[in-house]
Write a protein that holds these residues in place. Structure first.
Motif, short mmCIF file in Angstrom:
data_model
loop_
_atom_site.label_atom_id
_atom_site.label_comp_id
_atom_site.label_asym_id
_atom_site.label_seq_id
_atom_site.Cartn_x
_atom_site.Cartn_y
_atom_site.Cartn_z
N THR A 40 -6.49 -9.01 -4.29
CA THR A 40 -5.12 -8.97 -3.78
C THR A 40 -4.69 -7.51 -3.58
O THR A 40 -4.02 -7.18 -2.60
CB THR A 40 -4.17 -9.64 -4.79
OG1 THR A 40 -4.69 -10.90 -5.10
CG2 THR A 40 -2.76 -9.77 -4.24
N LEU A 41 -5.08 -6.66 -4.53
CA LEU A 41 -4.62 -5.28 -4.50
C LEU A 41 -5.42 -4.42 -3.54
O LEU A 41 -4.97 -3.34 -3.13
CB LEU A 41 -4.68 -4.67 -5.90
CG LEU A 41 -3.76 -5.34 -6.92
CD1 LEU A 41 -4.00 -4.76 -8.30
CD2 LEU A 41 -2.30 -5.15 -6.51
N ALA A 42 -6.61 -4.90 -3.18
CA ALA A 42 -7.51 -4.06 -2.38
C ALA A 42 -6.85 -3.56 -1.10
O ALA A 42 -7.14 -2.46 -0.63
CB ALA A 42 -8.78 -4.84 -2.06
N GLY A 43 -5.90 -4.35 -0.56
CA GLY A 43 -5.24 -3.93 0.67
C GLY A 43 -4.31 -2.75 0.50
O GLY A 43 -4.11 -1.97 1.43
N VAL A 44 -3.73 -2.61 -0.72
CA VAL A 44 -2.74 -1.54 -0.92
C VAL A 44 -3.24 -0.40 -1.78
O VAL A 44 -2.63 0.68 -1.83
CB VAL A 44 -1.45 -2.10 -1.59
CG1 VAL A 44 -0.52 -2.69 -0.56
CG2 VAL A 44 -1.77 -3.09 -2.68
N ILE A 45 -4.35 -0.63 -2.46
CA ILE A 45 -4.84 0.34 -3.46
C ILE A 45 -6.17 0.92 -2.98
O ILE A 45 -6.97 0.23 -2.38
CB ILE A 45 -5.04 -0.41 -4.80
CG1 ILE A 45 -3.70 -0.88 -5.38
CG2 ILE A 45 -5.80 0.40 -5.82
CD1 ILE A 45 -2.80 0.20 -5.88
N ASP A 46 -6.38 2.21 -3.25
CA ASP A 46 -7.62 2.84 -2.79
C ASP A 46 -8.79 2.60 -3.74
O ASP A 46 -9.94 2.56 -3.31
CB ASP A 46 -7.38 4.34 -2.61
CG ASP A 46 -6.38 4.58 -1.49
OD1 ASP A 46 -6.67 4.17 -0.35
OD2 ASP A 46 -5.29 5.11 -1.76
N ALA A 47 -8.50 2.51 -5.02
CA ALA A 47 -9.57 2.21 -5.98
C ALA A 47 -8.95 1.54 -7.20
O ALA A 47 -7.81 1.83 -7.57
CB ALA A 47 -10.31 3.47 -6.40
N ILE A 48 -9.72 0.62 -7.77
CA ILE A 48 -9.26 -0.09 -8.97
C ILE A 48 -9.94 0.52 -10.19
O ILE A 48 -11.17 0.56 -10.27
CB ILE A 48 -9.66 -1.59 -8.90
CG1 ILE A 48 -9.11 -2.26 -7.63
CG2 ILE A 48 -9.26 -2.32 -10.18
CD1 ILE A 48 -7.73 -2.78 -7.71
#
Lengths: 292, 215
Positions: A40-48
């Protein structure tokens, strides 16, 4: 010349503002929630950021969890601490990460074992974070710490932790300089609540050229803030923020507002923001949006 | 000195098991200073064992229970009492306990837990300053040992848990690196704040440790 495979690295190198967020891998083998939030976050975040037995609480291996993300096309930032591994285990996990295509590594000392759920265990700390950073440089030169040649040389995008609010600041500064000299390319900071301390930190770090990803912690209640102040090493939520949450009609919403406000206040002093949502990953896109 | 503490009495009784008669060994050095195995504690132990139905055949306070030859010799001087006992209860550090177990092929029971090499701050107040790591870095750390004083043994500065010069594990404890930093600044010898310290060399402490002086 090694091919750059890290989006985080590429964006920072281009001077673009980055966003990272922490998603805690599971205690157990069921990675579905971990994966769901990361996707879900991959679209807004550059790295987890994939935490490593965070707070000394045993969870699935961050290397395994990083690989699960990597296979899904989500960029992991593999956190590795010195608490649970000696120099052999650190090097072999780092080589493993590189062989699996994981390039972003955050090299950490690790919270003391007494904070976690296995406090009777033996803490390792064979290396410290500066020595871990130096070890990564050695591995990248094609050798291990014993001087033996590696078959295949790893390449990392290496970060280190920093605590901009810790006092006395000059006591933390000499270690930051050692970390920069040992090859840290970015500092991902502990949660910052006072932008003026971030300004001081950014000034001090500027000559080293190390990029800064400023930490923002999402609070949901005054009780949580008090718990953090009491139990989480290196974190202090200032009284006025505790009071703001206390007086809020909807503390969870106020927590998001505070996080958005802090993220914007820290932006001028940093190259990116690192969001620690503490289990409320669903609001990360909202914080990201507020930064636009 | 080796700092030691008495085990809970219940644990000692359970370790004695069905040994009905006991010979008690104390130590006149460290365990006496720690009040864990001196004359007074040996006497109290004797009382406690007797009231819980065990027979005490005798006792001895050895001048240095870590001295193996002396332990053998001193126990021989109490041969009969030792022979009469089902077990020897040793109120000394782990080294002392093993001098006894090496000297006598009889059940040897440890009454103490050995804790650390300690400095005596004042009477009854001990602090660990040295971890016996075999690779002393005090010359590079302003005379304060981070291997020991830092709860993580970090060699290159404070961890992220330090705040207000305090340790993350104990808000009452000063961060070892705050102390080292202050002392280095005072002396102006700050090279080790710039130069990073390499990983420690653990081959310098063979395990088990052995040293034979050559002449």
């Amino acid at each position: 010349m090694t091919e750059i495979t890290s989006n985080l690295e590429r964006k920072l190198a281009r001077g673009e503002f980055v966003l990272t967020a922490e998603v805690c891998p599971p205690k157990g083998t069921d990675c579905s929630d971990f994966l769901k939030w990361s996707r879900t976050l991959a679209g807004v975040i550059d790295a987890i950021n994939v935490t490593d037995n965070q707070g000394a609480n045993m969870r699935i291996s961050p290397l395994a969890a990083s690989l699960i993300l990597h296979r899904e096309g989500v960029e992991p930032l593999f956190q590795i601490t010195c608490r649970d591994r000696n120099r052999l285990a650190l090097q072999s996990d780092l080589l493993g990460a590189a062989a699996l295509g994981i390039r972003n590594v955050l090299a950490l000392t690790g919270d003391h074992i007494s904070f976690g759920d296995h406090r009777e265990g033996k803490a390792v700390f064979d290396l410290d974070s500066v020595q871990l950073l130096e070890s990564m440089k050695v591995l990248e030169s094609g050798f291990d710490l014993s001087g033996k040649k590696l078959a295949g040389t790893p390449s990392f995008f290496v970060g280190a932790a920093a605590a901009p609010e810790a006092e006395p600041f000059e006591l933390t500064l000499f270690k930051l300089r050692k970390k920069a000299a040992a090859g840290a390319k970015f500092f991902q900071t502990q949660a910052v609540f006072r932008p003026e301390k971030m300004a001081r930190f950014a000034d001090a770090v500027a000559p080293s050229g190390v990029k800064i990803i400023a930490g923002v912690l999402l609070l949901k209640s005054a009780g949580m803030a008090r718990y953090i102040n009491k139990n989480i090493p290196g974190l202090t939520v200032p009284d006025e923020i505790v009071a703001e949450l206390e007086q809020a009609a909807n503390p969870a919403e106020t927590g998001v507002e505070i996080a958005c406000r802090l993220a914007n206040a820290l932006k001028p002093y940093s190259d990116g923001i690192h969001i620690m949502a503490m289990g409320r990953e669903e609001v990360i896109p909202e914080i990201a949006q507020a930064l636009k | 000195m080796i700092i030691s503490q008495q085990k809970p009495f219940e644990e000692i009784l359970s370790a004695l098991g069905d040994s009905r008669s006991v010979f008690i060994v104390g130590c006149a050095k460290c365990a006496t200073v720690c009040k864990s195995g001196g004359e007074e504690e040996v006497w109290q132990m004797q009382e406690a064992l007797t009231s819980s139905g065990r027979e005490v055949t005798g006792s001895i306070i050895i001048d240095e229970a870590c001295h193996m030859l002396r332990v053998g010799r001193d126990l021989r001087s109490k041969q009969q009492m030792v022979d009469d006992a089902d077990a020897l209860l040793v109120m000394a550090c782990g080294a002392g306990i093993q001098s006894v177990s090496a000297a006598i092929p009889k059940k040897t029971v440890a009454a103490l837990d050995s804790m650390f090499l300690g400095n005596i701050k004042r009477f009854g107040h001990f602090e660990q300053k040295c971890s016996l790591c075999g690779d002393c870095i005090l010359n590079e750390s302003a005379g304060i040992c981070p291997v020991t004083a830092c709860s993580k043994g970090l060699l290159n500065g404070p961890c992220g848990g330090m705040d207000e010069g305090r340790c993350e594990t104990d808000p009452d404890a000063e961060c070892a690196w705050a102390l080292i930093f202050a002392r280095m600044k005072e002396s102006g010898d700050t090279l080790n704040l710039v130069k990073s310290s390499p990983p420690k060399n653990y081959t310098k402490i063979p395990k088990p440790g052995k040293l034979k002086l050559s002449k």
